[in-house]
Write a protein that holds these residues in place. Structure first.
Motif, PDB file in Angstrom:
ATOM      1  N   ALA A 168       0.871  -1.190  -0.053  1.00 14.42           N
ATOM      2  CA  ALA A 168      -0.079  -0.085   0.073  1.00 14.42           C
ATOM      3  C   ALA A 168       0.868   1.150   0.017  1.00 14.42           C
ATOM      4  O   ALA A 168       0.625   2.014  -0.603  1.00 14.42           O
ATOM      5  CB  ALA A 168      -0.717   0.064   1.248  1.00 14.42           C
ATOM      6  N   GLU A 169       1.869   1.108   0.687  1.00 17.68           N
ATOM      7  CA  GLU A 169       3.018   2.511   0.913  1.00 17.68           C
ATOM      8  C   GLU A 169       3.474   2.693  -0.679  1.00 17.68           C
ATOM      9  O   GLU A 169       3.433   3.862  -0.911  1.00 17.68           O
ATOM     10  CB  GLU A 169       3.959   2.140   1.915  1.00 17.68           C
ATOM     11  N   LYS A 170       3.887   1.670  -1.056  1.00 11.68           N
ATOM     12  CA  LYS A 170       4.528   1.755  -2.186  1.00 11.68           C
ATOM     13  C   LYS A 170       3.580   2.191  -3.487  1.00 11.68           C
ATOM     14  O   LYS A 170       3.934   3.157  -4.315  1.00 11.68           O
ATOM     15  CB  LYS A 170       5.215   0.477  -2.999  1.00 11.68           C
ATOM     16  N   THR A 171       2.309   1.856  -3.408  1.00 12.30           N
ATOM     17  CA  THR A 171       1.250   2.369  -4.239  1.00 12.30           C
ATOM     18  C   THR A 171       0.844   3.871  -4.301  1.00 12.30           C
ATOM     19  O   THR A 171       0.820   4.427  -5.116  1.00 12.30           O
ATOM     20  CB  THR A 171      -0.064   1.341  -4.005  1.00 12.30           C
ATOM     21  N   LEU A 172       1.076   4.072  -2.932  1.00 11.74           N
ATOM     22  CA  LEU A 172       0.367   5.532  -2.554  1.00 11.74           C
ATOM     23  C   LEU A 172       1.759   6.341  -3.073  1.00 11.74           C
ATOM     24  O   LEU A 172       1.322   7.310  -3.548  1.00 11.74           O
ATOM     25  CB  LEU A 172       0.333   5.747  -1.174  1.00 11.74           C
ATOM     26  N   ILE A 173       2.746   6.127  -2.624  1.00 15.06           N
ATOM     27  CA  ILE A 173       4.106   6.776  -3.431  1.00 15.06           C
ATOM     28  C   ILE A 173       4.073   7.021  -4.751  1.00 15.06           C
ATOM     29  O   ILE A 173       4.400   7.959  -5.419  1.00 15.06           O
ATOM     30  CB  ILE A 173       5.440   6.202  -2.707  1.00 15.06           C
ATOM     31  N   GLN A 174       3.840   5.754  -5.456  1.00 13.51           N
ATOM     32  CA  GLN A 174       3.811   5.840  -6.988  1.00 13.51           C
ATOM     33  C   GLN A 174       2.432   6.810  -7.350  1.00 13.51           C
ATOM     34  O   GLN A 174       2.683   7.352  -8.423  1.00 13.51           O
ATOM     35  CB  GLN A 174       3.044   4.431  -7.503  1.00 13.51           C
ATOM     36  N   PHE A 175       1.279   6.738  -6.564  1.00 16.80           N
ATOM     37  CA  PHE A 175       0.541   7.636  -6.876  1.00 16.80           C
ATOM     38  C   PHE A 175       0.803   9.211  -6.897  1.00 16.80           C
ATOM     39  O   PHE A 175       0.578  10.026  -7.724  1.00 16.80           O
ATOM     40  CB  PHE A 175      -0.941   7.467  -5.971  1.00 16.80           C
ATOM     41  N   ASN A 176       1.501   9.506  -5.645  1.00 17.79           N
ATOM     42  CA  ASN A 176       2.025  10.796  -5.445  1.00 17.79           C
ATOM     43  C   ASN A 176       3.080  11.329  -6.464  1.00 17.79           C
ATOM     44  O   ASN A 176       3.113  12.440  -6.819  1.00 17.79           O
ATOM     45  CB  ASN A 176       2.648  10.992  -4.229  1.00 17.79           C
ATOM     46  N   ASN A 177       3.970  10.386  -6.978  1.00 17.72           N
ATOM     47  CA  ASN A 177       4.991  10.833  -8.234  1.00 17.72           C
ATOM     48  C   ASN A 177       4.138  10.749  -9.370  1.00 17.72           C
ATOM     49  O   ASN A 177       4.742  11.456 -10.098  1.00 17.72           O
ATOM     50  CB  ASN A 177       5.975   9.593  -8.015  1.00 17.72           C
ATOM     51  N   THR A 178       3.175  10.124  -9.836  1.00 20.26           N
ATOM     52  CA  THR A 178       2.613   9.895 -11.094  1.00 20.26           C
ATOM     53  C   THR A 178       1.492  11.110 -11.193  1.00 20.26           C
ATOM     54  O   THR A 178       1.475  11.753 -12.261  1.00 20.26           O
ATOM     55  CB  THR A 178       1.813   8.492 -11.158  1.00 20.26           C
ATOM     56  N   TYR A 179       0.695  11.255 -10.284  1.00 23.83           N
ATOM     57  CA  TYR A 179      -0.513  12.399 -10.368  1.00 23.83           C
ATOM     58  C   TYR A 179      -0.194  13.586  -9.382  1.00 23.83           C
ATOM     59  O   TYR A 179      -1.257  13.966  -8.718  1.00 23.83           O
ATOM     60  CB  TYR A 179      -1.796  11.353  -9.930  1.00 23.83           C
ATOM     61  N   GLN A 180       0.924  14.180  -9.606  1.00 22.32           N
ATOM     62  CA  GLN A 180       1.242  15.402  -8.706  1.00 22.32           C
ATOM     63  C   GLN A 180       0.340  16.474  -9.087  1.00 22.32           C
ATOM     64  O   GLN A 180       0.280  17.519  -8.272  1.00 22.32           O
ATOM     65  CB  GLN A 180       2.665  15.839  -9.089  1.00 22.32           C
ATOM     66  N   THR A 181      -0.334  16.664 -10.583  1.00 16.27           N
ATOM     67  CA  THR A 181      -1.293  17.777 -10.558  1.00 16.27           C
ATOM     68  C   THR A 181      -2.698  17.491 -10.363  1.00 16.27           C
ATOM     69  O   THR A 181      -3.686  18.215 -10.709  1.00 16.27           O
ATOM     70  CB  THR A 181      -1.067  18.139 -12.096  1.00 16.27           C
ATOM     71  N   ASP A 182      -3.081  16.100  -9.797  1.00 15.43           N
ATOM     72  CA  ASP A 182      -4.450  16.066  -9.423  1.00 15.43           C
ATOM     73  C   ASP A 182      -4.714  16.611  -8.226  1.00 15.43           C
ATOM     74  O   ASP A 182      -4.544  15.903  -6.942  1.00 15.43           O
ATOM     75  CB  ASP A 182      -4.820  14.331  -9.392  1.00 15.43           C
ATOM     76  N   ASN A 183      -5.396  17.823  -8.127  1.00 16.95           N
ATOM     77  CA  ASN A 183      -5.723  18.480  -6.957  1.00 16.95           C
ATOM     78  C   ASN A 183      -6.595  17.871  -5.863  1.00 16.95           C
ATOM     79  O   ASN A 183      -6.915  18.251  -4.874  1.00 16.95           O
ATOM     80  CB  ASN A 183      -5.974  19.821  -7.418  1.00 16.95           C
ATOM     81  N   GLU A 184      -7.568  16.905  -6.636  1.00 17.71           N
ATOM     82  CA  GLU A 184      -8.612  16.406  -5.737  1.00 17.71           C
ATOM     83  C   GLU A 184      -8.405  14.950  -5.235  1.00 17.71           C
ATOM     84  O   GLU A 184      -8.512  14.868  -3.910  1.00 17.71           O
ATOM     85  CB  GLU A 184      -9.750  16.021  -6.702  1.00 17.71           C
ATOM     86  N   LEU A 185      -7.433  14.204  -5.655  1.00 16.56           N
ATOM     87  CA  LEU A 185      -7.230  12.833  -5.246  1.00 16.56           C
ATOM     88  C   LEU A 185      -5.851  13.051  -4.730  1.00 16.56           C
ATOM     89  O   LEU A 185      -5.574  12.295  -3.658  1.00 16.56           O
ATOM     90  CB  LEU A 185      -7.133  11.848  -6.411  1.00 16.56           C
TER      91      LEU A 185
END
Length: 231
Positions: free
Chosen positions: A125-142
């Protein structure tokens, strides 16, 4: 006034030989360029077919992804007995992972992390969330949701340093979502780490920036982090 003499148009008589010659030139030109014309026509038809197939595939893919997400949501939020809970969550996780692989939808990736958390697989889960943070840096809602979920993981593990770094990044985001909560959690981390004055400073900042926040009247939880000093 002198009468205007109209000139009769001169008739150009085209001989049979000239007509035959023009026909031969035209036939020669067509024969010479026939192969090129066929290639151009073939390429054009091929391009139309390819574009049509892409449109059809994308439409099919969207329908498939929508069906996957719908099934995954139902499984994730579905009511079931404790015995069936793990099975339901695993099915939900598989569908969210497949949906993300097919569409690269940020919501699918965020739910993948949520399913992993529910299943107790906090490392993935930690790896997935870090992946999300790095990939979707402009998604202001999520993006704020992802950072807060990651903060929650570190908080649960008693990793105060990582939790503090994550909540600082959450507060620094452009999005206003969770700003007041981030300050409150920040104060709680400082309080749990024995930094009472710094915690009071964050609460004062919270009250000034968000006077209507429900967190203004709450006291920072000094036990917000289990084993907080371990970092």
């Amino acid at each position: 006034m002198p009468k205007v003499i109209k000139k009769r148009p001169v008739k150009h008589n085209v001989s049979q030989n000239e007509r035959d010659s023009s026909y031969e030139h035209l036939k020669h030109y067509i024969d010479k360029n026939k192969k090129r014309s066929q290639l151009v026509m073939g390429a054009a038809v091929g391009l139309i077919v390819i574009v049509s197939l892409i449109v059809i595939y994308r439409s099919y893919s969207r329908d498939q992804v929508s069906a996957l997400n719908s099934r995954a949501y139902n499984a994730f939020y579905g009511q079931s007995s404790t015995a069936d809970s793990e099975k339901r969550l695993k099915a939900s996780l598989a569908d969210f992972q497949r949906s993300y692989n097919d569409s690269k939808s940020p919501i699918s990736l965020l739910y993948t992390a949520a399913a992993l958390i529910e299943l107790g697989n906090t490392d993935e889960a930690e790896k997935t969330l870090i992946q999300f943070n790095n990939t979707y840096q402009t998604d202001n809602e999520l993006l704020p949701i992802s950072y807060y979920r990651l903060f929650g993981l570190y908080k649960g593990k008693g990793a105060s340093d990582k939790a503090l770094q994550t909540i600082e990044k959450l507060y620094a985001l452009k999005s206003p979502i969770f700003k007041d909560l981030a300050l409150f959690e920040w104060a709680s981390i400082l309080s749990a780490s024995g930094k009472a004055d710094a915690a009071k400073g964050k609460m004062a900042e919270l009250e000034k920036a968000f006077p209507m926040s429900p967190y203004v009247t709450r006291r920072p939880d000094s036990t917000a982090l289990d084993n907080a000093t371990k970092g």
